[in-house]
Scaffold this active site. Sequence first.
Site, PDB file in Angstrom:
ATOM      1  N   SER A  52       0.876  -1.167   0.000  1.00  0.00           N
ATOM      2  CA  SER A  52       0.000   0.000   0.000  1.00  0.00           C
ATOM      3  C   SER A  52       0.915   1.220   0.000  1.00  0.00           C
ATOM      4  CB  SER A  52      -0.891  -0.030   1.235  1.00  0.00           C
ATOM      5  OG  SER A  52      -1.868   0.973   1.139  1.00  0.00           O
ATOM      6  N   GLU A  53       0.735   2.115  -0.962  1.00  0.00           N
ATOM      7  CA  GLU A  53       1.771   3.113  -1.228  1.00  0.00           C
ATOM      8  C   GLU A  53       1.925   4.168  -0.143  1.00  0.00           C
ATOM      9  OE1 GLU A  53      -0.862   2.566  -3.277  1.00  0.00           O
ATOM     10  OE2 GLU A  53      -1.632   4.437  -4.129  1.00  0.00           O
ATOM     11  N   ASN A  54       1.007   4.180   0.835  1.00  0.00           N
ATOM     12  CA  ASN A  54       1.213   5.100   1.963  1.00  0.00           C
ATOM     13  C   ASN A  54       2.258   4.583   2.945  1.00  0.00           C
ATOM     14  OD1 ASN A  54      -0.824   3.136   2.516  1.00  0.00           O
ATOM     15  ND2 ASN A  54      -1.299   4.200   4.415  1.00  0.00           N
TER      16      ASN A  54
END
Lengths: 218, 218, 233, 233
Positions: free
Chosen positions: A46-48
């Site tokens: 998840s790119e966060n």
Amino acid sequence: MALSREQIAMRVAQEFKDGSYINLGIGIPTLAANYVPQGITVMLQSENGLLGMGPYPTEEQVDADMINAGKETVTASTGASIFSSAESFAMIRGGHVDITVLGAFEVDQNGNIASWMIPGKLVKGMGGAMDLVAGAKNIIVTMTHADKHGNSKLLEQCTLPLTGVNCINRIITDLAMLEIRDNTFHLLERAPGVSVEEIKQKTAGKLVVEGDIPEMQF
Amino acid sequence: MALSREQIAMRVAQEFKDGSYINLGIGIPTLAANYVPQGITVMLQSENGLLGMGPYPTEEQVDADMINAGKETVTASTGASIFSSAESFAMIRGGHVDITVLGAFEVDQNGNIASWMIPGKLVKGMGGAMDLVAGAKNIIVTMTHADKHGNSKLLEQCTLPLTGVNCINRIITDLAMLEIRDNTFHLLERAPGVSVEEIKQKTAGKLVVEGDIPEMQF
Amino acid sequence: MAGFDKVVSSYEEAMAGLEDNMTVIAGGFGLCGIPEGLIAQIKKMGVSGLTVVSNNCGVDGFGLGILLEDRQIRKMIASYVGENALFEKQLLNGELEVELTPQGTLAEKMRAGGAGIPAFYTATGYGTPVGEGKEVREFNGRPYILEPSITGDFAIVKAWKADRYGNCVYRHTAQNFNPMAATAGKITVVEVEEIVEPGEIPPSQIHTPGIYVNRVIKGNFEKRIERKVTRSA
Amino acid sequence: MAGFDKVVSSYEEAMAGLEDNMTVIAGGFGLCGIPEGLIAQIKKMGVSGLTVVSNNCGVDGFGLGILLEDRQIRKMIASYVGENALFEKQLLNGELEVELTPQGTLAEKMRAGGAGIPAFYTATGYGTPVGEGKEVREFNGRPYILEPSITGDFAIVKAWKADRYGNCVYRHTAQNFNPMAATAGKITVVEVEEIVEPGEIPPSQIHTPGIYVNRVIKGNFEKRIERKVTRSA
């Protein structure tokens, strides 16, 4: 018959290989996590800043400090790692994520994708999509083959502002799975009951159909 | 009389301000850590990835995984942080280190420094010196004013390959403390008992002497 | 180590020096890991003409969104601003300027700014509106665009714990943009849930070394959740 | 999670695929935090023509220095190589090429290589022999030089602990170049003191996420100390 959202997600999940690191966009791509084939394990990025995204939390597990890139509450799976946004996109930009699945408005036969901006409509931003399409080794686009008015979304050339150029190699729509190479869409599979004729008719870009096109297997 | 190595280090330490982050090069600069004025605390950065370098370890504390940039065994002080070389040089390059003290072969009136390479001699490498001189906010160079043969090391123009350009503002030698501005050496202090005449004689670059030059106080 | 004690006891002290037209870099992703009290202080100070660099601009009435109410933000540099009706309105009115920046490029611009790297090449955005007007260069046969770094007059950061010297750790995905923001401010202010003594955080587990931090303040956080999704137990 | 178990049981497996003329990026600073067993395996394999990227080249008879004995290294990219008589000899003979690179630039080149950034600007080395032949550009009135990133066919890394998925933590200053090296190899091999189960290292304390790691092997380390300096207790 055209595939449902769930069926598109199921077909996407068949592309996953054991031991793959995968980033799933919002919408149909996220659903693919529910259909990972038996015997196969994947890790979701998840790119966060989360590698090893687990299921949604139970009411008791909800933690404001634990969200995914869609800003939904999530959990971390065993063996997960958590890091900064710079590290997260170092992974993405550096080509360490094996597969990225994301939606699109349009894809063209040169592998260009438009997915973030419709002129005249309010622009909310590209989020991480441009980084993902520039960095991932394999990108799978999921979308309906044509829009509500029957206009093809698989074009000779994208008409909307681009998210990335020359980066898409696989598309899974409600009608078919296609590959892009040599600046051409190649039909690989069709949805059960959907004819090659219908796919041809709804593909505006250059389409190559070689031999018998098998139906998708679920 | 010319200062000893220890006296140069003592004078360097007088430049330290309370709450400063400081990187000390090998040799005389490292000695400065022993003379930090009372009531002042500083944190030492070691470019191999340690902020808050403590004293050398006791025999019992020796740990192969705990070294400084000179590859000597060290300890970490309370409140230290340890990080990667990329992070360490992000700090240095980004101008977060307040003071860097390092030795040199030559400095010139334009603030250029040569400290790593003597043509004809084997070149061992610049280590972190080029990054330090390019990144630190304040650089203090320590060296003898002249070489063994009496040749000045404070030049109009460096003759040796440079470590950095236009980056040095303060020099503390065995004879004097000088500042570089407007492409000129400005004499600020002289070593006790050393005459302005001797300093003039041993400074090849443009030297400005304004008013009475005080002796260093220890 | 008096000179390294960065703890301040009021929000006034924490944000002292912030003036009209300054650039503020803010950590946080959506409403996760945002310095709630520092944002409230900026609202209270009433400074205007701000350029704010943050992945998002909060929501109506919470997070950076509250700075829109009195039109304190002149320009927003962000990757996604879709959660905010007031934002849309001001954007359409021309009261607010927005520079949309890919999320990874934004994170890297902050990191580069803090690390003394004035610009870097990235493939992200090449051939898209993001790449327009930017230098294009090929490396190994692939086109990249040149992106300049970002620094700010202030960085406002939310950490889980910090010691008095400013050494910080972040909790879970509330880390996000905070470590890069912390490096990129001329003055970096960290709002934390807990202040601990130096030495309590093991040196190798510190996410942000105190050298980047100028001020630390203990905050009280609402930690609003933007999208609560659960499964049955 | 069979697909993610990266533990191998022999050094042969660990370095399988390494061939003549490849580029190997190695972690370590001096003799601190070096993958001793992986280096020994490279010696055993006898591959030659290697380009080795590492801050230093070990010492005579230990660390990367042992790869000089059979002239396995053709080119060394390093910041400091002064601890090694054999190195000097081969350099003067012309048997060995060296590309001296400032330490911070070297670290950043590895990081950029792993992060998909093909080149970046830095002030380090401008106006010096390091800057010769490199593009110069001004940003905010200051000159910078363009530095390309580095990637390798293999990265050899020394960590303290790794779990089976390759998530690593480093111990004290044995971290140094290892995290960047880990990101920059097509195949990244990590030699560790201890293998633990996934979940044993808290997610936010992992220095190198397993996504960068292809193989993990448990080693035995001599951990030679280069300069032991002590004070009286």
